[in-house]
Structure formats: C-alpha cells, structure tokens
Write an enzyme that holds these catalytic residues in place. Structure first.
Site, PDB file in Angstrom:
ATOM      1  N   LYS A 148     -11.096 -36.808  -5.283  1.00  0.00           N
ATOM      2  CA  LYS A 148     -12.334 -37.103  -4.553  1.00  0.00           C
ATOM      3  C   LYS A 148     -12.033 -37.494  -3.115  1.00  0.00           C
ATOM      4  O   LYS A 148     -12.675 -37.021  -2.195  1.00  0.00           O
ATOM      5  CB  LYS A 148     -13.104 -38.223  -5.275  1.00  0.00           C
ATOM      6  CG  LYS A 148     -14.425 -38.602  -4.604  1.00  0.00           C
ATOM      7  CD  LYS A 148     -15.407 -37.444  -4.619  1.00  0.00           C
ATOM      8  CE  LYS A 148     -16.700 -37.767  -3.910  1.00  0.00           C
ATOM      9  NZ  LYS A 148     -17.479 -36.548  -3.598  1.00  0.00           N
ATOM     10  N   HIS A 187     -16.097  -6.599   9.219  1.00  0.00           N
ATOM     11  CA  HIS A 187     -14.787  -6.567   9.876  1.00  0.00           C
ATOM     12  C   HIS A 187     -13.656  -6.877   8.897  1.00  0.00           C
ATOM     13  O   HIS A 187     -12.590  -7.342   9.303  1.00  0.00           O
ATOM     14  CB  HIS A 187     -14.763  -7.557  11.046  1.00  0.00           C
ATOM     15  CG  HIS A 187     -15.751  -7.213  12.114  1.00  0.00           C
ATOM     16  ND1 HIS A 187     -15.550  -6.193  13.011  1.00  0.00           N
ATOM     17  CD2 HIS A 187     -16.977  -7.712  12.388  1.00  0.00           C
ATOM     18  CE1 HIS A 187     -16.598  -6.087  13.818  1.00  0.00           C
ATOM     19  NE2 HIS A 187     -17.488  -7.002  13.453  1.00  0.00           N
ATOM     20  N   GLU A 225     -19.839 -23.628   2.779  1.00  0.00           N
ATOM     21  CA  GLU A 225     -20.013 -24.706   1.803  1.00  0.00           C
ATOM     22  C   GLU A 225     -20.289 -24.127   0.410  1.00  0.00           C
ATOM     23  O   GLU A 225     -19.759 -24.619  -0.586  1.00  0.00           O
ATOM     24  CB  GLU A 225     -21.149 -25.633   2.260  1.00  0.00           C
ATOM     25  CG  GLU A 225     -21.495 -26.750   1.304  1.00  0.00           C
ATOM     26  CD  GLU A 225     -20.396 -27.793   1.125  1.00  0.00           C
ATOM     27  OE1 GLU A 225     -19.369 -27.724   1.815  1.00  0.00           O
ATOM     28  OE2 GLU A 225     -20.558 -28.666   0.252  1.00  0.00           O
ATOM     29  N   TRP A 272      -1.904 -39.078  -9.293  1.00  0.00           N
ATOM     30  CA  TRP A 272      -2.051 -37.701  -8.808  1.00  0.00           C
ATOM     31  C   TRP A 272      -0.683 -37.335  -8.258  1.00  0.00           C
ATOM     32  O   TRP A 272      -0.256 -37.864  -7.237  1.00  0.00           O
ATOM     33  CB  TRP A 272      -3.130 -37.655  -7.723  1.00  0.00           C
ATOM     34  CG  TRP A 272      -3.555 -36.288  -7.298  1.00  0.00           C
ATOM     35  CD1 TRP A 272      -4.524 -35.507  -7.862  1.00  0.00           C
ATOM     36  CD2 TRP A 272      -3.053 -35.544  -6.178  1.00  0.00           C
ATOM     37  NE1 TRP A 272      -4.652 -34.323  -7.167  1.00  0.00           N
ATOM     38  CE2 TRP A 272      -3.754 -34.319  -6.139  1.00  0.00           C
ATOM     39  CE3 TRP A 272      -2.076 -35.777  -5.209  1.00  0.00           C
ATOM     40  CZ2 TRP A 272      -3.528 -33.344  -5.168  1.00  0.00           C
ATOM     41  CZ3 TRP A 272      -1.829 -34.806  -4.242  1.00  0.00           C
ATOM     42  CH2 TRP A 272      -2.560 -33.611  -4.240  1.00  0.00           C
ATOM     43  N   ASN A 311      -0.060 -46.284  -4.830  1.00  0.00           N
ATOM     44  CA  ASN A 311      -0.696 -45.103  -4.237  1.00  0.00           C
ATOM     45  C   ASN A 311      -0.011 -44.855  -2.906  1.00  0.00           C
ATOM     46  O   ASN A 311       0.259 -45.805  -2.179  1.00  0.00           O
ATOM     47  CB  ASN A 311      -2.179 -45.350  -3.943  1.00  0.00           C
ATOM     48  CG  ASN A 311      -2.992 -45.516  -5.188  1.00  0.00           C
ATOM     49  OD1 ASN A 311      -2.472 -45.366  -6.300  1.00  0.00           O
ATOM     50  ND2 ASN A 311      -4.261 -45.841  -5.024  1.00  0.00           N
ATOM     51  N   GLY A 312       0.190 -43.593  -2.560  1.00  0.00           N
ATOM     52  CA  GLY A 312       0.795 -43.277  -1.273  1.00  0.00           C
ATOM     53  C   GLY A 312       2.162 -42.641  -1.454  1.00  0.00           C
ATOM     54  O   GLY A 312       2.531 -42.226  -2.564  1.00  0.00           O
ATOM     55  N   LYS A 361     -18.025 -24.845  -2.772  1.00  0.00           N
ATOM     56  CA  LYS A 361     -18.584 -25.433  -4.002  1.00  0.00           C
ATOM     57  C   LYS A 361     -18.190 -24.594  -5.197  1.00  0.00           C
ATOM     58  O   LYS A 361     -17.716 -25.097  -6.205  1.00  0.00           O
ATOM     59  CB  LYS A 361     -20.119 -25.501  -3.959  1.00  0.00           C
ATOM     60  CG  LYS A 361     -20.802 -26.549  -3.144  1.00  0.00           C
ATOM     61  CD  LYS A 361     -20.569 -27.973  -3.538  1.00  0.00           C
ATOM     62  CE  LYS A 361     -19.287 -28.474  -2.982  1.00  0.00           C
ATOM     63  NZ  LYS A 361     -19.302 -29.361  -1.877  1.00  0.00           N
ATOM     64  N   ARG A 382     -11.691 -39.774  -9.031  1.00  0.00           N
ATOM     65  CA  ARG A 382     -10.845 -39.605  -7.841  1.00  0.00           C
ATOM     66  C   ARG A 382      -9.883 -38.436  -7.995  1.00  0.00           C
ATOM     67  O   ARG A 382      -9.321 -37.967  -7.015  1.00  0.00           O
ATOM     68  CB  ARG A 382     -10.032 -40.880  -7.597  1.00  0.00           C
ATOM     69  CG  ARG A 382     -10.849 -42.057  -7.175  1.00  0.00           C
ATOM     70  CD  ARG A 382     -10.002 -43.313  -7.109  1.00  0.00           C
ATOM     71  NE  ARG A 382      -9.011 -43.243  -6.055  1.00  0.00           N
ATOM     72  CZ  ARG A 382      -9.190 -43.715  -4.820  1.00  0.00           C
ATOM     73  NH1 ARG A 382     -10.316 -44.293  -4.512  1.00  0.00           N
ATOM     74  NH2 ARG A 382      -8.246 -43.631  -3.910  1.00  0.00           N
ATOM     75  N   GLU A 439     -14.291 -24.622  -5.931  1.00  0.00           N
ATOM     76  CA  GLU A 439     -13.646 -25.875  -6.330  1.00  0.00           C
ATOM     77  C   GLU A 439     -14.010 -26.322  -7.743  1.00  0.00           C
ATOM     78  O   GLU A 439     -13.216 -26.972  -8.400  1.00  0.00           O
ATOM     79  CB  GLU A 439     -13.871 -26.995  -5.314  1.00  0.00           C
ATOM     80  CG  GLU A 439     -15.254 -27.545  -5.205  1.00  0.00           C
ATOM     81  CD  GLU A 439     -15.350 -28.678  -4.161  1.00  0.00           C
ATOM     82  OE1 GLU A 439     -14.347 -29.321  -3.846  1.00  0.00           O
ATOM     83  OE2 GLU A 439     -16.464 -28.910  -3.669  1.00  0.00           O
ATOM     84  N   CYS A 474      -4.506 -41.005  -6.407  1.00  0.00           N
ATOM     85  CA  CYS A 474      -4.204 -42.086  -7.338  1.00  0.00           C
ATOM     86  C   CYS A 474      -5.244 -43.199  -7.269  1.00  0.00           C
ATOM     87  O   CYS A 474      -5.851 -43.425  -6.227  1.00  0.00           O
ATOM     88  CB  CYS A 474      -2.853 -42.687  -7.009  1.00  0.00           C
ATOM     89  SG  CYS A 474      -1.516 -41.508  -6.942  1.00  0.00           S
TER      90      CYS A 474
HETATM   91  O1  M6R Z   1     -14.300 -38.107   1.913  1.00  0.00           O
HETATM   92  P1  M6R Z   1     -14.302 -36.974   2.883  1.00  0.00           P
HETATM   93  O2  M6R Z   1     -15.691 -36.558   3.286  1.00  0.00           O
HETATM   94  O3  M6R Z   1     -13.438 -37.230   4.083  1.00  0.00           O
HETATM   95  O4  M6R Z   1     -13.656 -35.764   2.115  1.00  0.00           O
HETATM   96  C1  M6R Z   1     -13.396 -34.554   2.765  1.00  0.00           C
HETATM   97  C2  M6R Z   1     -13.056 -33.475   1.774  1.00  0.00           C
HETATM   98  O5  M6R Z   1     -11.920 -33.827   1.041  1.00  0.00           O
HETATM   99  C3  M6R Z   1     -14.216 -33.198   0.811  1.00  0.00           C
HETATM  100  O6  M6R Z   1     -15.383 -32.857   1.495  1.00  0.00           O
HETATM  101  C4  M6R Z   1     -13.841 -32.067  -0.150  1.00  0.00           C
HETATM  102  O7  M6R Z   1     -13.732 -30.855   0.533  1.00  0.00           O
HETATM  103  C5  M6R Z   1     -14.852 -31.992  -1.294  1.00  0.00           C
HETATM  104  N1  M6R Z   1     -14.161 -31.722  -2.522  1.00  0.00           N
HETATM  105  C6  M6R Z   1     -15.883 -30.950  -1.101  1.00  0.00           C
HETATM  106  O8  M6R Z   1     -16.745 -30.828  -2.171  1.00  0.00           O
END
Ligand code: M6R
Length: 616
Positions: free
Chosen positions: A611, A512, A489, A74, A100-101, A493, A27, A496, A2
């Site tokens: 985010k 395996h 990673e 959110w 938020n929260g 990427k 976000r 996501e 949020c």
């Molecule tokens: O702000 P942060 O680095 O703590 O965030 C951690 C993860 O939420 C963040 O890296 C997430 O996996 C991204 N969407 C990756 O692209």
C-alpha cells in the site's frame, strides 16, 4: 511494505499483536511473525504466507507474555521463508528485533560480527542489526543497568546506514520495548494502561486514537507504566500526543466484500469531505487553510512542479492539464523517483507540490527533501494526517477521505483529482479567470459527489460487462487531454489487481505503435466525453473497429456513437471539464474491480504490491 506492531501492558500481547497484524495486511507482505517476552525468554512464531497461516500454524495466541512485537515482512534481503521472517533473535537469545527498511552497510557489519564469533541463520540485514544490538548490549557497562538496553540500541544505530523503523525487546528487561525510526514510519499509541507501537494507525486504532508521531532520528523507550522519547544523540524530546480523526468503524468492511469496493462507493462522501469549507464565501474560488504561503506570494509563482508516484502521479497529470488550461501557468510533473536523481534545471519562482495518499512513499519523500535542499518551498497533498511528508512539507492540504485500505487507490485518487481542480481554480482566480467563470467552476465541483452517485448506480451493469471481458489477457485504455491520465489510471487499476496486462495511451497516439496489439483478443476502453475532442476520439475508435478490436465506450450521456462502433457502453453524465476526470474514473475503477472479482483474485491484497512503498 513491512508492518510493525508492538504492545506493552496488562493484556497478553500475542492476541493484540495478531489482531494488529491482520489490520496491517493491506500494506502488502509475504510473511509474518510475533515474539513475546515471558520469564526471561522469547516465545517466537514466524511463518511465510498470510497472517491467518501464522495464527493457524502456531499457538501464537496462547503465548503468555504481556510484552511483545509483531511484523509483516515484504521481502527485500532474502527470499520469502519462515527463517527470513521477523522477529529475529540474537545468537544468545537476549535480543528480539523487528525492522522495516534496509540496512545498507549490513555486509560490513556482518563481517565484523562474524569475526566476533556471531553466526547467522537468515539471509536478512535485520538479523545482522539484531546481533549488533546484542554485541553493544554485552559491551555496555552493567552499572548503567536501567538504560543499558536503550543505550545499546542507541549505540548500534549510530553505526547503521540506511533506513529503519525498529522495535526491540531484551530478555533481561521484562517490560521494556525500545523503538526508533529513520526513514520508515513509526507511531506510538498511548492507550489506557498500555502502550503500542505501529507502522501505521490502522494496526492500533481498535485500542486507542491517541498517538505520537515519531520523527526521524527519534527513539522511544516504553515500559508498562510510561514512555520517554529521546534523539539518537540522547537529547530529550517532549512528546506531542495527537488524536486520530477516524475510528475503528472506518477501517472495517461494514458489509462490503472488499475495501476497494467500499472505498469506490465512499467516493461521494469522500469528495464532500475533501471540499468541505474550502470555497470562498462569494462562491467564486477555492480557499485552503494550510498552504502557509500568502495569496500575494502565490501570485508571484511562475511555474508549478508536481512530484508523485503511481496513481498520485496520474492525478498530477490531470492537475497539470487543469492548471495550464484554467490558470495559464506552466506545470511540470515528475515521477518522484526520477526527479531525485535527474538534477533538472529549475526556475527560481517555482513552487513544488508533492502528492501522496500515504505521505510515506520513500521516493516522494526523498524528492521533496531534494527540492527543499535546493531551497524550494514544497507543499504537500496528503491523506494520512501526521505522515512524514505532511510534517516535513512547508505547508499543504489534507485530503480528509479517511483510511484507504485497498491497495488499489480509489477514493484517495479522485480526491487528489478534486484538489488539483480546486488548485487550478484558486490559481486561475488570482489571475485571469472571471468571477462568473469561477462561480460556474465552483458549482461544477460541488456537483461532483452527486454525479459520482449517478455513475455508481450503474455498478450492476458494469459488473455484467466485466464478466464478458474478464477472460482477456491484454487491454488498452484510451483517452485524450485530461482523460489521458484517467486512461493511465484505468490501465494501472486493471493490471495491479487483476494481473491482466493493460496500457493507457492518448487515444490518437495509439496508431503510433499500440495499434499493432489490436485484434479480437485485445479490447480497448475508450473515454469518450462530449466536447471538442468527441469526433476525433470516434475516429480513433473506428481505426480499432476496422481491425476487429472490441470496444467499451465510457460515453457522455446525450452523445451518440455510430451504430455498432462500441460493443458495450457505460454512460457518464455530461459535466464541466474540471469534474470530468473524476466522473470518468469511476467506471474504470468499477470495471477493474468486477473483472478481478470475476477472476477470483485477491482484490485488496494483490500479489507483490504494498500500500505504501517505503523502500526505494
Ligand atoms: O501513498 P502514495 O499516494 O504516495 O502511493 C503512490 C503509489 O504507490 C500508489 O498510488 C500506487 O500506485 C497504488 N497501488 C495505485 O493504486
């Protein structure tokens, strides 16, 4: 997660709020709303879907009030509907709230309020909180008129369990906003004759760079003329006004199609900024200003323990490899979300690091607090200056890469890789690493921006490759040693932002289990650097090829693969081990980005993602 924005000043609040909501879109959210206060009543507009939908479907921009609040939601409690969107208004129309929260004891409060005759139209915990403020407002003695609204919020928050960043308006108080935080970020923007509230700087950066970072347990009472900060216990707090080091330009696309694209191409400059001023004069080691721990104490550390989530966790895995390899000190890497509940036995001479771009990830924050509670020092690697983790850590290092707005982390990730490599150097040079090895290492790190530029020049070629692979539904990313986390990673990427299923594995581990997935329908991306593992990775590629799997190879320049083994090759310059993970990351970022563009998906705002993840 949020987003919050609030405005109080001379301008109409709604346009300011809507612009702020647009800037908060990154976000991650699923609905949005705005309320302004005018002539003793709230004008409210709420809509499931994008902020553009809110703007189109309502006359929000025409709302007359000069005091207002806005929110991107959110969903946690209750589905994605117009009704569940914020702001929420109390039964009697007196109180408007954005939140938020998560209010953990909302069921009990709802029961209490129902007994008092309150009714609820949404499924949210926020509407319950809103009516509880109203309940206390009605009960608050009228003699304390000036602070009645503020005190009602304060009293309410004392009954609340859970996390919140809130902004509240009261219909009886024409130019006042009360806000408070516990566990959710909140900043106050100090503008020219106006004040703003926001869950992050991006929402208000077009109006001011002067901000006060509120701490957990603090409340701010804003009027059109001034503001005061107090604690939940009503103690006065002297505000510290900080200046944000970046400006509106940094948060604009500046000709790029997406923030992710912009941030991928910003990486050479971002890496330069991350290392600026952080090498010793003799050019043989790294130096960090804010560790708050002497070199002598650092030398006594027998074990490092890294805590992070998502991409930052991948960066920690690379740091583990490099610290163990170059400094010969054992490293543990934990998912922050697991560490906080695992009760792992710890060695007393352990130093903790948290790594987080946003510095607000709730699991990382909670894990840090857990380590600190047990008496350990925790240093933080963060990008967002003034974030909660940065402020609560015992010391740390800022990444200095500017705002990262694309949900998929790119420049923040490679900057974290760089800082991990610099830490390995710093620790290594305190122990066994020789002066000349240190100098070679520093020179290699300094070459990273230029090497990244060389990879970026291949973007048009990678785009063509992406077109050929965009229609697949499954992908494997495979690498060894420090490139195994890069494979993880790459898979993250791709999944996501493109929603293509992808998995990252150590290349040799593939046989395996994951090899069962291999067919003409499941391509593999292999990270194939020059060096001791080259022939072993090639053998793994042969095993895939024998099963008709398509292969993209990210290959060091100068290396040759057996004819026909790879279907497509992306070259990366040969480089020092400390820099290799950074260089190898760029092709997987570009490939994921271009595949997603090819599929027409929303690169910067992928479905369901936020985010910074500020709820557990
Ligand atoms: O702000 P942060 O680095 O703590 O965030 C951690 C993860 O939420 C963040 O890296 C997430 O996996 C991204 N969407 C990756 O692209």
């Amino acid at each position: 997660m949020c987003g919050i924005i609030g405005y109080i000043g001379k301008q109409k609040a709604a346009p300011v709020i809507l612009e702020g909501l647009k800037r908060l879109e990154y976000r991650g959210y699923d609905s949005a709303g705005v309320a302004t206060l005018y002539d003793g009543h709230f004008d409210t507009a709420k809509k499931a879907g994008r902020v553009d939908g809110l703007i189109k479907a309502t006359k929000a921009q025409k709302l007359p009030g000069t005091t207002g609040i806005g929110h991107t939601r959110w969903a946690t409690h209750g589905g994605v509907t117009d009704t569940n969107a914020h702001p929420h208004i109390s039964n009697d129309g007196k109180i408007a709230l954005i939140h938020n929260g998560v209010i953990e004891n909302y069921v009990g409060i709802k029961k209490f309020l129902t007994g008092k005759g309150y009714t609820f139209t949404s499924e949210t915990d926020t509407e319950v909180l809103c009516n509880l403020i109203d309940y206390h407002y009605q009960k608050e003695p009228v003699t304390k008129e000036g602070s009645r609204f503020l005190e009602a919020v304060r009293k309410t928050l004392r009954h609340v369990e859970g996390t919140y960043g809130i902004a509240v308006m009261c219909a009886d108080c024409p130019a006042e906003i009360v806000a408070a935080r516990k566990g959710s970020p909140l900043i106050l923007g100090v503008g020219d004759g106006e004040y703003m509230l926001a869950s992050d700087v991006a929402a208000i950066i077009s109006r001011t760079q002067n901000v006060v970072y509120l701490k957990d347990g603090e409340m701010v009472h804003m009027t059109a003329k001034n503001f005061t900060i107090t604690t939940l216990e009503a103690e006065d707090v002297s505000p510290v006004i900080d200046t944000v080091s970046w400006n509106i330009e940094d948060a604009e696309l500046n000709g790029y199609a997406h923030f992710m694209e912009k941030e991928i191409f910003e990486q050479p400059a971002a890496l330069e900024n991350t290392m600026r001023g952080r090498f010793s004069e003799d050019g043989s080691t790294a130096q960090f200003g804010g560790l708050n721990i002497s070199a002598a104490d650092f030398r006594q550390i027998d074990r490092f323990h890294f805590l992070a989530c998502g991409s930052a966790w991948h960066a920690c895995l690379v740091a583990e490899h490099l610290i163990e390899r170059f400094a010969r000190v054992p490293v543990e890497v934990d998912y922050a979300s697991e560490f906080r509940y695992r009760n792992t036995p710890l060695d007393r001479s352990t130093l903790f690091f948290t790594v987080s771009q946003s510095g607000e990830t709730i699991d990382t924050l909670a894990a840090m607090r857990e380590a600190k509670r047990k008496g350990y020092k925790v240093l933080a690697i963060n990008n967002v200056v003034g974030s909660t983790i940065a402020r609560e850590a015992d010391g740390g290092v800022y990444q200095h890469v500017g705002p990262e707005i694309g949900v998929a982390s790119t420049k923040a990730f490679t900057s974290q890789l760089l800082l991990g490599a610099m830490l390995a150097l710093y620790i290594g040079r305190m122990r066994d690493m020789s002066f000349s090895d240190g100098v070679d290492y520093v020179n290699a790190l300094k070459s990273a921006p230029q090497l990244v530029r060389q990879v970026l020049e291949q973007a048009p070629k990678i785009r063509e490759i992406a077109k050929r692979y965009a229609h697949y539904h499954d992908f494997l990313f495979l690498g060894r040693l420090s490139l195994f986390p890069v494979a993880l990673e790459g898979a993250l990427k791709l999944k996501e932002i493109s929603y293509i299923h992808a998995e990252g594995y150590p290349a040799a581990e593939m046989k395996h289990g994951p090899i069962a997935l291999i067919s003409e329908q499941c391509p593999s991306l292999f990270l194939v650097p020059a060096g001791e593992m080259f022939n072993k990775v090639v053998s793994s590629m042969q095993e895939i090829k024998a099963r008709k799997g398509k292969i993209i190879a990210v290959l060091s320049t100068g290396c040759e693969l057996p004819a026909g083994l790879a279907d497509d090759v992306i070259h990366i310059p040969e480089c020092h081990e400390a820099v290799l993970p950074i260089i190898a990351t760029v092709p997987v970022q570009l490939l994921s980005y271009y595949i997603t563009v090819e599929l027409g998906r929303d690169v910067d705002k992928p479905r369901n993602l936020a985010k910074s993840v500020t709820v557990e």
